[in-house]
Design a protein around this motif. Structure first.
Motif, PDB file in Angstrom:
ATOM      1  N   VAL A 286     -12.283 -53.346  50.719  1.00 16.57           N
ATOM      2  CA  VAL A 286     -13.582 -53.938  51.047  1.00 16.57           C
ATOM      3  C   VAL A 286     -14.108 -53.406  52.374  1.00 16.57           C
ATOM      4  CG1 VAL A 286     -14.713 -56.088  51.731  1.00 16.57           C
ATOM      5  CG2 VAL A 286     -13.301 -56.024  49.668  1.00 16.57           C
ATOM      6  N   LEU A 287     -13.262 -53.324  53.381  1.00 16.09           N
ATOM      7  CA  LEU A 287     -13.707 -52.904  54.712  1.00 16.09           C
ATOM      8  C   LEU A 287     -14.192 -51.457  54.743  1.00 16.09           C
ATOM      9  CD1 LEU A 287     -11.064 -54.549  57.083  1.00 16.09           C
ATOM     10  CD2 LEU A 287     -13.434 -55.251  56.708  1.00 16.09           C
ATOM     11  N   LYS A 288     -13.724 -50.634  53.807  1.00 10.26           N
ATOM     12  CA  LYS A 288     -14.177 -49.250  53.782  1.00 10.26           C
ATOM     13  C   LYS A 288     -15.665 -49.127  53.460  1.00 10.26           C
ATOM     14  CE  LYS A 288      -9.963 -46.581  53.045  1.00 10.26           C
ATOM     15  NZ  LYS A 288      -9.206 -45.681  52.134  1.00 10.26           N
ATOM     16  N   GLY A 289     -16.266 -50.230  53.005  1.00 11.68           N
ATOM     17  CA  GLY A 289     -17.709 -50.238  52.821  1.00 11.68           C
ATOM     18  C   GLY A 289     -18.484 -50.316  54.120  1.00 11.68           C
ATOM     19  N   HIS A 290     -17.787 -50.571  55.212  1.00 13.33           N
ATOM     20  CA  HIS A 290     -18.393 -50.684  56.538  1.00 13.33           C
ATOM     21  C   HIS A 290     -18.082 -49.405  57.309  1.00 13.33           C
ATOM     22  CE1 HIS A 290     -19.834 -52.229  60.250  1.00 13.33           C
ATOM     23  NE2 HIS A 290     -18.697 -52.689  60.725  1.00 13.33           N
ATOM     24  N   GLU A 291     -19.095 -48.654  57.674  1.00 16.23           N
ATOM     25  CA  GLU A 291     -18.883 -47.344  58.269  1.00 16.23           C
ATOM     26  C   GLU A 291     -18.052 -47.415  59.543  1.00 16.23           C
ATOM     27  OE1 GLU A 291     -19.251 -43.168  58.131  1.00 16.23           O
ATOM     28  OE2 GLU A 291     -19.712 -44.735  56.653  1.00 16.23           O
ATOM     29  N   ALA A 292     -18.308 -48.425  60.381  1.00 16.65           N
ATOM     30  CA  ALA A 292     -17.557 -48.528  61.633  1.00 16.65           C
ATOM     31  C   ALA A 292     -16.084 -48.783  61.360  1.00 16.65           C
ATOM     32  CB  ALA A 292     -18.142 -49.635  62.506  1.00 16.65           C
ATOM     33  N   ALA A 293     -15.781 -49.666  60.430  1.00 17.77           N
ATOM     34  CA  ALA A 293     -14.377 -49.933  60.108  1.00 17.77           C
ATOM     35  C   ALA A 293     -13.724 -48.705  59.496  1.00 17.77           C
ATOM     36  CB  ALA A 293     -14.278 -51.122  59.158  1.00 17.77           C
ATOM     37  N   GLN A 299      -9.775 -44.065  59.815  1.00 24.17           N
ATOM     38  CA  GLN A 299      -9.732 -42.633  60.089  1.00 24.17           C
ATOM     39  C   GLN A 299      -9.204 -42.319  61.484  1.00 24.17           C
ATOM     40  OE1 GLN A 299     -13.648 -41.026  59.242  1.00 24.17           O
ATOM     41  NE2 GLN A 299     -13.477 -41.467  57.036  1.00 24.17           N
ATOM     42  N   GLY A 300      -8.843 -43.353  62.235  1.00 22.59           N
ATOM     43  CA  GLY A 300      -8.186 -43.159  63.518  1.00 22.59           C
ATOM     44  C   GLY A 300      -9.080 -42.849  64.688  1.00 22.59           C
ATOM     45  N   ARG A 301     -10.398 -42.901  64.495  1.00 23.73           N
ATOM     46  CA  ARG A 301     -11.291 -42.572  65.608  1.00 23.73           C
ATOM     47  C   ARG A 301     -11.268 -43.649  66.694  1.00 23.73           C
ATOM     48  NH1 ARG A 301     -15.037 -38.622  65.149  1.00 23.73           N
ATOM     49  NH2 ARG A 301     -16.622 -39.796  66.303  1.00 23.73           N
ATOM     50  N   GLY A 302     -10.920 -44.871  66.317  1.00 28.78           N
ATOM     51  CA  GLY A 302     -10.821 -45.927  67.319  1.00 28.78           C
ATOM     52  C   GLY A 302      -9.740 -45.642  68.342  1.00 28.78           C
ATOM     53  N   ARG A 303      -8.615 -45.149  67.891  1.00 25.01           N
ATOM     54  CA  ARG A 303      -7.525 -44.808  68.808  1.00 25.01           C
ATOM     55  C   ARG A 303      -7.922 -43.650  69.725  1.00 25.01           C
ATOM     56  NH1 ARG A 303      -2.948 -48.195  69.435  1.00 25.01           N
ATOM     57  NH2 ARG A 303      -2.735 -49.408  67.515  1.00 25.01           N
ATOM     58  N   TYR A 330     -18.889 -42.032  70.062  1.00 26.07           N
ATOM     59  CA  TYR A 330     -18.123 -42.975  69.260  1.00 26.07           C
ATOM     60  C   TYR A 330     -18.870 -44.274  68.978  1.00 26.07           C
ATOM     61  CZ  TYR A 330     -13.934 -40.102  69.887  1.00 26.07           C
ATOM     62  OH  TYR A 330     -13.021 -39.080  69.856  1.00 26.07           O
ATOM     63  N   TRP A 331     -20.153 -44.332  69.255  1.00 24.03           N
ATOM     64  CA  TRP A 331     -20.877 -45.576  69.045  1.00 24.03           C
ATOM     65  C   TRP A 331     -21.253 -45.716  67.576  1.00 24.03           C
ATOM     66  CZ3 TRP A 331     -20.964 -49.783  71.672  1.00 24.03           C
ATOM     67  CH2 TRP A 331     -21.892 -50.784  71.374  1.00 24.03           C
ATOM     68  N   ILE A 332     -20.568 -46.606  66.874  1.00 21.62           N
ATOM     69  CA  ILE A 332     -20.791 -46.834  65.450  1.00 21.62           C
ATOM     70  C   ILE A 332     -20.914 -48.337  65.249  1.00 21.62           C
ATOM     71  CG2 ILE A 332     -19.960 -46.354  63.116  1.00 21.62           C
ATOM     72  CD1 ILE A 332     -17.904 -44.426  64.471  1.00 21.62           C
ATOM     73  N   ARG A 333     -22.017 -48.798  64.735  1.00 18.84           N
ATOM     74  CA  ARG A 333     -22.224 -50.233  64.529  1.00 18.84           C
ATOM     75  C   ARG A 333     -21.824 -50.632  63.115  1.00 18.84           C
ATOM     76  NH1 ARG A 333     -25.491 -53.069  68.048  1.00 18.84           N
ATOM     77  NH2 ARG A 333     -26.120 -54.440  66.350  1.00 18.84           N
TER      78      ARG A 333
END
Length: 333
Positions: A286-293, A299-303, A330-333
């Motif tokens: 379900v969360l993969k429907g949210h681009e930021a998540a 995809q590890g961009r948060g780390r 890295y700004w993704i809403r």
């Protein structure tokens, strides 16, 4: 800790809509179930219904998201938008209170909150409400030659017949924003949702529709809820420190606001909880429907974003941190 007080049952209210909030609600519900097994109340997801104040249907349309939220123990709670809607969606948290059961204490949380500890151990005093002190001095914004903090806030207390002097923190200097009762509306609580909601609505509408003249230069969008909230809390005998520090906005919850901000500034425990509760396949799907998540968590961009920031040397103001995240791409809403 006052064990009897901590064990008092309460319900949780979160407002959901289609879009980013539906995914934040999944993370909230998943973290609540994982991190707070002792929570014995009901989790209500208040959902505004379509009507004349909405330009399109605000409800969650994705069946998989709705099914997952129910699987996580959430109950959808429909409510009508009679005063705000599209024009002021922050008003949802005010209008939704009328739909809650009125005979049990409640705690409201914004969807962009992660539960990181046992909520059943938080020593709420529901007779003395409070709200989040994790805030900046965002309102009022003083104008040259205009009224100061004291005149502006006093005019509001006078409007509703409240004692202004007892709301002040006298350890802070005169005309410094922290001297005046001001909260972030990311959480608040009280014993009676209906009484609290009626007063919150009455105060917010009176400020919006008939503000004191001292507010003539002040914007109420998006600050209206945070202008009315301290007045409501004070009117019910609450205040700043009725909840011991370190629980909410501390070891038990984190109001992260947006995922890029979470990765940039929150402590390691918050990141660990986020990634742990997002990991199960039924939640990930379900969360993969949210681009930021999808990009930051899976995809590890948060780390990678996190590695760019020293948590001990972050900008003092959130806007400066946002600007640095945007500059780094890295700004993704």
């Amino acid at each position: 800790m006052d064990g009897a007080r901590a064990a008092e049952p309460f319900d949780i209210l979160v407002v959901v809509q289609a879009g980013r909030l539906q995914y934040e609600a999944v993370l909230f519900a998943a973290s609540l179930r994982a991190m707070s097994p002792g929570f014995a109340g009901r989790l209500f997801l208040a959902e505004p219904q379509p009507g004349p104040l909405w330009s399109r249907d605000p409800r969650i349309s994705d069946d998989a998201t709705r099914a997952l939220l129910r699987e996580l123990g959430a109950e959808f709670l429909p409510f009508e938008s009679r005063h705000f809607g599209d024009s002021y969606p922050y008003g949802n948290k005010i209008e939704a209170l009328a739909a809650l059961p009125g005979d049990r204490p409640f705690v409201f949380f914004d969807t962009d909150t992660l539960v990181t500890g046992e909520l059943a151990e938080v020593p709420f005093d529901f007779d003395r409400p409070s709200a989040s002190l994790r805030r900046e001095g965002t309102w009022p914004m003083l104008e040259l030659y205009g009224p100061g903090y004291t005149d502006i806030w006093r005019s509001l207390y006078d409007k509703f017949g409240l004692d202004f002097e007892t709301s002040l923190d006298l350890t802070e200097p005169d005309e410094f924003w922290r001297r005046y009762l001001y909260f972030n509306a990311g959480f608040f609580y009280h014993r009676d949702a209906h009484a609290f909601g009626r007063r919150f609505l009455d105060y917010a509408l009176a400020i919006r529709d008939d503000p004191p003249r001292e507010l003539v230069c002040q914007s109420l969008d998006p600050w209206l809820d945070q202008v009315a909230l301290p007045l409501v809390i004070h009117s019910f005998g609450g205040g700043r420190h009725t909840l011991p520090p370190g629980y909410l906005d501390g070891r038990t919850t984190c109001h992260y606001r947006l995922l890029p901000l979470l990765y940039a500034r929150e402590d390691d425990r918050v990141v660990e909880v986020l990634e742990q509760v997002a990991a199960p396949n039924r939640i990930k799907k379900v969360l993969k429907g949210h681009e930021a998540a999808k990009r930051l968590i899976f995809q590890g961009r948060g780390r990678k974003l996190r590695a760019l920031f020293d948590r001990d040397a972050l900008p003092r103001r959130e806007q400066a941190l946002r600007n640095r995240i945007k500059k780094a791409g890295y700004w993704i809403r």
